[in-house]
Design a protein around this motif. Structure first.
Motif, mmCIF file in Angstrom:
data_model
loop_
_atom_site.group_PDB
_atom_site.id
_atom_site.type_symbol
_atom_site.label_atom_id
_atom_site.label_comp_id
_atom_site.label_asym_id
_atom_site.label_seq_id
_atom_site.Cartn_x
_atom_site.Cartn_y
_atom_site.Cartn_z
ATOM 1 N N GLY A 16 0.788 -1.221 0.000
ATOM 2 C CA GLY A 16 0.000 0.000 0.000
ATOM 3 C C GLY A 16 0.825 1.278 0.000
ATOM 4 N N GLN A 17 2.129 1.171 0.023
ATOM 5 C CA GLN A 17 2.997 2.347 0.043
ATOM 6 C C GLN A 17 3.602 2.599 -1.331
ATOM 7 N N TYR A 18 4.157 3.797 -1.486
ATOM 8 C CA TYR A 18 4.856 4.158 -2.715
ATOM 9 C C TYR A 18 6.272 3.604 -2.624
ATOM 10 N N ILE A 19 6.694 2.856 -3.631
ATOM 11 C CA ILE A 19 8.001 2.199 -3.594
ATOM 12 C C ILE A 19 8.737 2.401 -4.909
ATOM 13 N N LYS A 20 10.044 2.153 -4.866
ATOM 14 C CA LYS A 20 10.883 2.125 -6.069
ATOM 15 C C LYS A 20 11.557 0.765 -6.108
#
Length: 121
Positions: free
Chosen positions: A84-88
């Protein structure tokens, strides 16, 4: 006749081994993708593989599907935590895949959490 058959079998086995080694060890491309981790699960009937999806847009119009090899325990744990988080993610793309490795040609080799450009974290 036996010698010819033996040489033929050796050549075929060597060819199959070379094909599998090429597909597994030679990456087609390597790169990075960012987005919101919307799905990460272990699925499969004969061979269980880790599969996930990253939404690369606000409306979810662009979905990046990826696989993670079982040997990447640290990456698997991070992806579970980052749900659910923004990731790279850092990935390598193979020419093809094997059913016991994953459903996609994109294999994640590293992941980090990032601030979303769309929302304040």
């Amino acid at each position: 006749m036996r010698k010819v058959l033996f040489i033929f079998i050796i050549v075929v086995l060597f060819g199959i081994g070379a094909y599998f080694a090429f597909i597994y060890y030679v990456p087609f491309s390597e790169g990075y993708r960012s987005g919101e981790l919307i799905k990460f699960s272990r699925k499969g009937v004969l061979a269980k593989t880790w599969e996930g999806e990253i939404s690369q847009g606000i409306s979810g119009a662009q979905i990046f599907e990826f696989s993670v090899e079982d040997s990447k325990k640290e990456v698997i744990e991070k992806l579970k935590d980052f749900q659910g988080q923004y990731i790279k993610v850092t990935y390598k793309e193979r020419y093809s895949t094997f059913f016991w490795l994953g459903d996609t040609k994109y294999f994640i080799i590293d992941v980090v959490s990032e601030k979303s450009p769309h929302f304040g974290n």
